[in-house]
Design a protein around this motif. Structure first.
Motif, PDB file in Angstrom:
ATOM      1  N   SER A   1       1.068   5.687  -0.956  1.00  0.00           N
ATOM      2  CA  SER A   1       0.368   6.938  -1.242  1.00  0.00           C
ATOM      3  C   SER A   1       0.712   7.377  -2.659  1.00  0.00           C
ATOM      4  O   SER A   1       1.784   7.044  -3.192  1.00  0.00           O
ATOM      5  CB  SER A   1       0.774   8.018  -0.258  1.00  0.00           C
ATOM      6  OG  SER A   1       0.400   7.660   1.052  1.00  0.00           O
TER       7      SER A   1
ATOM      8  N   THR B   1       0.852  -1.190   0.000  1.00  0.00           N
ATOM      9  CA  THR B   1       0.000   0.000   0.000  1.00  0.00           C
ATOM     10  C   THR B   1       0.886   1.236   0.000  1.00  0.00           C
ATOM     11  O   THR B   1       1.761   1.361   0.865  1.00  0.00           O
ATOM     12  CB  THR B   1      -0.942   0.028   1.209  1.00  0.00           C
ATOM     13  OG1 THR B   1      -1.749  -1.158   1.212  1.00  0.00           O
ATOM     14  CG2 THR B   1      -1.854   1.250   1.154  1.00  0.00           C
TER      15      THR B   1
ATOM     16  N   LEU C   1      -3.186   4.854  -2.610  1.00  0.00           N
ATOM     17  CA  LEU C   1      -4.197   5.698  -1.982  1.00  0.00           C
ATOM     18  C   LEU C   1      -4.013   7.153  -2.393  1.00  0.00           C
ATOM     19  O   LEU C   1      -2.891   7.613  -2.537  1.00  0.00           O
ATOM     20  CB  LEU C   1      -4.091   5.578  -0.460  1.00  0.00           C
ATOM     21  CG  LEU C   1      -4.233   4.170   0.109  1.00  0.00           C
ATOM     22  CD1 LEU C   1      -3.996   4.195   1.616  1.00  0.00           C
ATOM     23  CD2 LEU C   1      -5.603   3.619  -0.216  1.00  0.00           C
TER      24      LEU C   1
ATOM     25  N   THR D   1      -1.910  -1.393  -3.871  1.00  0.00           N
ATOM     26  CA  THR D   1      -2.990  -0.423  -3.686  1.00  0.00           C
ATOM     27  C   THR D   1      -2.358   0.955  -3.509  1.00  0.00           C
ATOM     28  O   THR D   1      -1.472   1.122  -2.667  1.00  0.00           O
ATOM     29  CB  THR D   1      -3.846  -0.757  -2.464  1.00  0.00           C
ATOM     30  OG1 THR D   1      -4.417  -2.059  -2.620  1.00  0.00           O
ATOM     31  CG2 THR D   1      -4.968   0.259  -2.295  1.00  0.00           C
TER      32      THR D   1
END
Lengths: 114, 115
Positions: free
Chosen positions: A14, A12, A113, A111
């Motif tokens: 940013s 994950t 974000l 992922t």
């Protein structure tokens, strides 16, 4: 036999962060190396490939360099976007044998974000 | 130019039932492949066809049969489905399967559940 080992996920990040997904392989001779990407609900698409040592494959801001000395093909991107969220598969195709079957790693879920 | 197409997209079977997954490509490719995808295991090759008229076993062929009907079509048959065959199935094709540099092109997949 041939094998591909990928970095465990999920990963994950940013948006605008740097990405590296590690991939190492075991094979005889000089295989071809691939990165495939699978977006949610879809089949696999070729992202990039390299067919000989020191080749660099690149596409959509992603890069990977075929390192024979370390048997590696790490995927990198300098600034990821939300749209890069997907599962990434490293794969190899051997340099001999019939129909050149692909051997896949287990996949890394990314992922991103906002 | 649709690439690689697969039917059906979803299927639910009961244990012991049979079914055939269909795959077709319109790229005039010589080689075609069937994979299954299971969580945490990547894709594993079930069967492949290097050229029209030939088929060979891959890594996990047990419980499956295939038919290369013509150059375009390659079907996968489950004669007696088992819960262990619950998976997502992908068909792929490549232009010249005997070359390691060849790219494989994948269909959208069939999600199969066996109860």
């Amino acid at each position: 036999g041939d094998s591909v080992t990928q970095m465990e996920g999920p990963v994950t990040l940013s948006e605008e962060a740097c990405l590296t997904i590690n991939c190492t392989y075991t094979a005889t001779g000089y295989p071809s190396l691939f990165w495939y990407v699978q977006y949610p609900g879809e089949g696999l698409q070729l992202l990039l490939k390299a067919t000989k040592a020191d080749d660099k494959g690149s596409n959509k801001g992603f890069e990977a360099t075929y390192r024979k000395e370390t048997t590696s093909f790490h995927l990198e991107k300098g600034s990821v976007q939300v749209s890069d969220s997907a599962v990434y598969f490293c794969a190899l195709s051997p340099s001999s044998g019939s129909a050149r079957q692909l051997t896949f790693g287990s996949g890394t879920q990314l992922t991103v974000l906002p | 130019n649709a690439g690689v197409t697969q039917t059906p997209k979803f299927q639910v079977l009961k244990t012991g039932q049979s079914m055939t997954l269909q795959c077709a490509q319109d790229m005039n490719h010589n080689s075609m492949y069937w994979y299954r995808q299971d969580p945490g295991m990547g894709l594993r090759l079930i069967y492949y066809s290097a050229s029209e008229g030939t088929t060979d076993k891959g890594e996990v062929p047990n419980g499956y049969n295939v038919s290369r009907l013509n150059k375009r079509e390659f079907s996968l048959r489950l004669e007696s489905a088992a819960p262990s065959q619950t998976s997502v199935y992908f068909c792929a094709s490549s232009a010249r399967g005997l070359l390691s540099t060849d790219t494989q092109y994948f269909g959208p997949g069939t999600r199969l559940t066996v109860l």
